[in-house]
Scaffold this motif. Structure first.
Motif, PDB file in Angstrom:
ATOM      1  N   SER A  62       0.805  -1.107  -0.092  1.00 15.13           N
ATOM      2  CA  SER A  62      -0.076  -0.010  -0.103  1.00 15.13           C
ATOM      3  C   SER A  62       0.811   1.300  -0.158  1.00 15.13           C
ATOM      4  CB  SER A  62      -0.985   0.025   1.066  1.00 15.13           C
ATOM      5  OG  SER A  62      -0.101   0.053   2.186  1.00 15.13           O
ATOM      6  N   ASN A  63       1.984   1.337   0.568  1.00  9.46           N
ATOM      7  CA  ASN A  63       3.059   2.347   0.686  1.00  9.46           C
ATOM      8  C   ASN A  63       4.344   1.721   0.934  1.00  9.46           C
ATOM      9  OD1 ASN A  63       4.418   4.572   0.900  1.00  9.46           O
ATOM     10  ND2 ASN A  63       3.386   5.501   2.910  1.00  9.46           N
ATOM     11  N   THR A  64       5.272   1.705  -0.119  1.00  7.58           N
ATOM     12  CA  THR A  64       6.682   1.107   0.144  1.00  7.58           C
ATOM     13  C   THR A  64       7.259   1.642   1.052  1.00  7.58           C
ATOM     14  OG1 THR A  64       7.124   2.614  -1.690  1.00  7.58           O
ATOM     15  CG2 THR A  64       6.575   0.568  -2.380  1.00  7.58           C
ATOM     16  N   GLY A  65       7.150   2.943   1.714  1.00 11.93           N
ATOM     17  CA  GLY A  65       8.005   3.668   2.537  1.00 11.93           C
ATOM     18  C   GLY A  65       7.352   3.426   4.019  1.00 11.93           C
ATOM     19  N   LYS A  66       6.118   2.751   3.997  1.00 17.16           N
ATOM     20  CA  LYS A  66       5.526   2.450   5.444  1.00 17.16           C
ATOM     21  C   LYS A  66       6.481   1.337   6.169  1.00 17.16           C
ATOM     22  CE  LYS A  66       0.903   2.544   7.520  1.00 17.16           C
ATOM     23  NZ  LYS A  66      -0.560   2.356   7.045  1.00 17.16           N
ATOM     24  N   LYS A  67       6.671   1.565   7.441  1.00 18.82           N
ATOM     25  CA  LYS A  67       7.561   0.637   8.181  1.00 18.82           C
ATOM     26  C   LYS A  67       6.527  -0.324   8.824  1.00 18.82           C
ATOM     27  CE  LYS A  67       9.023   4.166  10.752  1.00 18.82           C
ATOM     28  NZ  LYS A  67       8.488   5.110   9.791  1.00 18.82           N
ATOM     29  N   HIS A  68       6.306  -1.639   7.807  1.00 21.19           N
ATOM     30  CA  HIS A  68       5.628  -2.708   8.150  1.00 21.19           C
ATOM     31  C   HIS A  68       6.465  -3.937   7.677  1.00 21.19           C
ATOM     32  CE1 HIS A  68       2.047  -1.145   9.909  1.00 21.19           C
ATOM     33  NE2 HIS A  68       1.817  -0.205   9.119  1.00 21.19           N
ATOM     34  N   GLY A  69       6.230  -4.956   8.412  1.00 19.72           N
ATOM     35  CA  GLY A  69       6.892  -6.262   7.863  1.00 19.72           C
ATOM     36  C   GLY A  69       8.413  -6.020   7.995  1.00 19.72           C
ATOM     37  N   GLY A  70       9.026  -6.441   6.803  1.00 15.01           N
ATOM     38  CA  GLY A  70      10.455  -6.493   6.816  1.00 15.01           C
ATOM     39  C   GLY A  70      11.302  -5.136   7.222  1.00 15.01           C
ATOM     40  N   LEU A  71      10.533  -4.176   6.618  1.00 11.59           N
ATOM     41  CA  LEU A  71      11.159  -2.557   6.690  1.00 11.59           C
ATOM     42  C   LEU A  71      11.261  -2.460   7.932  1.00 11.59           C
ATOM     43  CD1 LEU A  71      12.189  -0.096   4.968  1.00 11.59           C
ATOM     44  CD2 LEU A  71       9.818   0.687   4.900  1.00 11.59           C
ATOM     45  N   TRP A  72      10.081  -2.759   8.813  1.00 10.22           N
ATOM     46  CA  TRP A  72      10.173  -2.129  10.459  1.00 10.22           C
ATOM     47  C   TRP A  72      11.413  -2.939  10.963  1.00 10.22           C
ATOM     48  CZ3 TRP A  72       9.962  -4.960  15.118  1.00 10.22           C
ATOM     49  CH2 TRP A  72       9.646  -4.201  16.226  1.00 10.22           C
ATOM     50  N   TRP A  73      11.815  -4.187  10.765  1.00 11.37           N
ATOM     51  CA  TRP A  73      13.000  -4.947  11.248  1.00 11.37           C
ATOM     52  C   TRP A  73      14.196  -4.263  10.630  1.00 11.37           C
ATOM     53  CZ3 TRP A  73      12.715  -8.081  15.162  1.00 11.37           C
ATOM     54  CH2 TRP A  73      11.553  -8.603  15.562  1.00 11.37           C
ATOM     55  N   THR A  74      14.272  -3.748   9.369  1.00 11.25           N
ATOM     56  CA  THR A  74      15.512  -3.216   9.076  1.00 11.25           C
ATOM     57  C   THR A  74      15.669  -1.866   9.771  1.00 11.25           C
ATOM     58  OG1 THR A  74      15.190  -4.283   6.862  1.00 11.25           O
ATOM     59  CG2 THR A  74      16.511  -2.315   6.824  1.00 11.25           C
ATOM     60  N   TYR A  75      14.725  -1.028   9.873  1.00  8.71           N
ATOM     61  CA  TYR A  75      14.586   0.390  10.693  1.00  8.71           C
ATOM     62  C   TYR A  75      15.218  -0.056  11.956  1.00  8.71           C
ATOM     63  CZ  TYR A  75      13.519   5.038  11.442  1.00  8.71           C
ATOM     64  OH  TYR A  75      13.687   6.282  11.861  1.00  8.71           O
ATOM     65  N   LEU A  76      14.645  -1.008  12.753  1.00 10.24           N
ATOM     66  CA  LEU A  76      14.927  -1.260  13.881  1.00 10.24           C
ATOM     67  C   LEU A  76      16.310  -1.693  13.957  1.00 10.24           C
ATOM     68  CD1 LEU A  76      13.858  -1.450  17.014  1.00 10.24           C
ATOM     69  CD2 LEU A  76      13.307  -3.765  16.702  1.00 10.24           C
ATOM     70  N   ILE A  77      17.109  -2.568  13.000  1.00 10.21           N
ATOM     71  CA  ILE A  77      18.334  -3.038  13.352  1.00 10.21           C
ATOM     72  C   ILE A  77      19.194  -1.821  13.045  1.00 10.21           C
ATOM     73  CG2 ILE A  77      19.893  -4.541  11.691  1.00 10.21           C
ATOM     74  CD1 ILE A  77      17.589  -6.547  11.560  1.00 10.21           C
ATOM     75  N   SER A  78      18.879  -1.105  12.070  1.00 14.45           N
ATOM     76  CA  SER A  78      19.712   0.245  11.753  1.00 14.45           C
ATOM     77  C   SER A  78      19.843   1.025  13.161  1.00 14.45           C
ATOM     78  CB  SER A  78      19.143   1.033  10.549  1.00 14.45           C
ATOM     79  OG  SER A  78      17.842   1.673  11.084  1.00 14.45           O
ATOM     80  N   LEU A  79      18.815   1.115  14.047  1.00 16.16           N
ATOM     81  CA  LEU A  79      18.964   1.981  15.101  1.00 16.16           C
ATOM     82  C   LEU A  79      19.968   1.303  16.178  1.00 16.16           C
ATOM     83  CD1 LEU A  79      15.224   2.899  15.735  1.00 16.16           C
ATOM     84  CD2 LEU A  79      17.147   4.353  15.042  1.00 16.16           C
ATOM     85  N   PHE A  80      19.696  -0.317  16.060  1.00 16.49           N
ATOM     86  CA  PHE A  80      20.668  -0.980  16.963  1.00 16.49           C
ATOM     87  C   PHE A  80      22.173  -0.813  16.662  1.00 16.49           C
ATOM     88  CE2 PHE A  80      16.718  -3.425  18.544  1.00 16.49           C
ATOM     89  CZ  PHE A  80      17.106  -3.106  19.785  1.00 16.49           C
ATOM     90  N   ALA A  81      22.433  -0.689  15.242  1.00 18.00           N
ATOM     91  CA  ALA A  81      23.692  -0.543  14.607  1.00 18.00           C
ATOM     92  C   ALA A  81      24.123   0.647  14.996  1.00 18.00           C
ATOM     93  CB  ALA A  81      23.740  -0.974  13.073  1.00 18.00           C
ATOM     94  N   LYS A  82      23.512   1.877  14.802  1.00 18.76           N
ATOM     95  CA  LYS A  82      23.947   3.123  14.804  1.00 18.76           C
ATOM     96  C   LYS A  82      24.456   3.183  16.526  1.00 18.76           C
ATOM     97  CE  LYS A  82      20.352   5.121  13.169  1.00 18.76           C
ATOM     98  NZ  LYS A  82      19.522   6.411  12.450  1.00 18.76           N
ATOM     99  N   THR A  83      23.644   2.717  17.363  1.00 20.81           N
ATOM    100  CA  THR A  83      23.734   3.050  18.948  1.00 20.81           C
ATOM    101  C   THR A  83      25.012   2.135  19.180  1.00 20.81           C
ATOM    102  OG1 THR A  83      21.443   3.192  19.141  1.00 20.81           O
ATOM    103  CG2 THR A  83      22.855   2.733  21.197  1.00 20.81           C
ATOM    104  N   GLY A  84      25.324   0.880  18.510  1.00 21.21           N
ATOM    105  CA  GLY A  84      26.592   0.236  18.879  1.00 21.21           C
ATOM    106  C   GLY A  84      27.847   1.046  18.436  1.00 21.21           C
ATOM    107  N   ILE A  85      27.755   1.562  17.187  1.00 19.75           N
ATOM    108  CA  ILE A  85      28.763   2.199  16.582  1.00 19.75           C
ATOM    109  C   ILE A  85      29.192   3.428  17.260  1.00 19.75           C
ATOM    110  CG2 ILE A  85      29.615   3.600  14.704  1.00 19.75           C
ATOM    111  CD1 ILE A  85      28.144   1.606  12.721  1.00 19.75           C
ATOM    112  N   GLU A  86      28.093   4.235  17.873  1.00 19.63           N
ATOM    113  CA  GLU A  86      28.443   5.482  18.670  1.00 19.63           C
ATOM    114  C   GLU A  86      29.189   5.147  19.887  1.00 19.63           C
ATOM    115  OE1 GLU A  86      28.030   8.508  18.051  1.00 19.63           O
ATOM    116  OE2 GLU A  86      26.285   8.863  16.687  1.00 19.63           O
ATOM    117  N   VAL A  87      28.658   4.171  20.674  1.00 22.10           N
ATOM    118  CA  VAL A  87      29.325   3.436  21.835  1.00 22.10           C
ATOM    119  C   VAL A  87      30.717   2.950  21.722  1.00 22.10           C
ATOM    120  CG1 VAL A  87      29.212   1.903  23.679  1.00 22.10           C
ATOM    121  CG2 VAL A  87      26.910   2.964  23.090  1.00 22.10           C
ATOM    122  N   ALA A  88      30.855   2.140  20.491  1.00 23.68           N
ATOM    123  CA  ALA A  88      32.268   1.704  20.299  1.00 23.68           C
ATOM    124  C   ALA A  88      33.226   3.071  20.135  1.00 23.68           C
ATOM    125  CB  ALA A  88      32.368   0.840  18.971  1.00 23.68           C
TER     126      ALA A  88
END
Length: 286
Positions: free
Chosen positions: A117-143
């Motif tokens: 319905s909307n390719t940019g809506k955070k549902h399904g796999g895109l929600w997981w990709t967005y969440l993983i990117s947040l964890f990755a950014k936080t880990g890189i900042e801490v490192a």
């Protein structure tokens, strides 16, 4: 580094971010990239030339500088900004992959049915990709904060360092150029990095809590629909039972007690009068 190109690449991430993500992107550009480009590069400049030692021994200043500054602050921050913003490109690439799938599906089946319905809506796999990117950014900042803390001992820059590395002839005093100014910028960049970590954690909590609320609402609607369906199935049977009971009661003859009531007696007397009036008078025929 061409920071304008870097900003143009990251501007596409802003379309798919939440409110916390937009604030994070603003903090990165205003308090980190702009400060880095406008002020920090000029403050550090050619820092090795500003590193003075009280000896003319060839190679002593270079060895002492390499010992106390194995990684330059300015280059470490440039690497940090690049690595921190790279996970955001995962979201852009995932949206581009969805757009490509939608375009191929439309070319094959037409506009009758869409995959998304909307390719940019955070549902399904895109929600997981967005969440993983947040964890990755936080880990890189801490490192990177840990690396900076481990190398420079609590982000502190002294005015004077004492070096006894070879080929220095003895204990040599070396002086850092612009130590107070560098210390201020170091604390400022560390504080901005800490603010970005807090924003990332808030966004992670927001996404997970929003997903949990959505799942709870969906389960509640499902339970209500099941209850309504069960009530719909029960009501016809209950109505048929009531009608059957009423029909059986009508068909059954009255009991002895009900027959002895005045209403039944009157109806019985009226029936006897009708029978007598309709029967022939045998006494008069004689």
């Amino acid at each position: 580094m061409d920071w304008k190109t870097f900003q143009a690449l990251l501007s596409g991430v802003n379309k798919y971010s939440t409110a916390f993500g937009r604030v994070w992107l603003s903090v990165v550009f205003v308090f980190r990239v702009m400060v880095y480009v406008v002020a920090a590069e000029r403050v550090w400049g050619d820092e090795q030339k500003d590193f003075d030692c009280n000896t003319k021994q060839p190679g002593c200043a270079n060895v002492c500088y390499d010992y106390f500054f194995p990684i330059s602050h300015i280059r470490l921050w440039a690497l940090q900004l690049i690595f921190v913003t790279c996970p955001s490109f995962m979201v852009v690439m995932h949206v581009a992959y969805r757009d490509d799938r939608e375009r191929k599906h439309t070319a094959k089946h037409g506009d009758t049915k869409k995959l998304y319905s909307n390719t940019g809506k955070k549902h399904g796999g895109l929600w997981w990709t967005y969440l993983i990117s947040l964890f990755a950014k936080t880990g890189i900042e801490v490192a990177f904060l840990y690396i900076l803390h481990h190398i420079y001992d609590s982000f502190y820059l002294p005015r004077l360092v004492k070096c006894h590395m070879a080929p220095c002839p003895n204990l040599v005093d070396c002086y850092i150029g612009h130590p107070t100014e560098k210390k201020v910028f170091t604390y400022f960049m560390v504080g901005a990095s800490g603010l970005c970590i807090v924003l990332n954690i808030c966004e992670i909590v927001y996404l997970i809590s929003k997903r949990l609320v959505r799942v709870a609402n969906k389960m509640g609607r499902r339970n209500r629909n099941m209850a309504v369906r069960q009530d719909d199935y029960k009501e016809p049977f209950n109505n048929s039972n009531v009608s059957l009971l009423k029909r059986d009661l009508k068909d059954q003859p009255p009991s002895f007690r009900t027959a002895m009531k005045p209403s039944h007696r009157l109806s019985g007397l009226k029936l006897e009068d009708k029978m007598r009036s309709s029967a022939p008078n045998l006494s008069s025929s004689k």
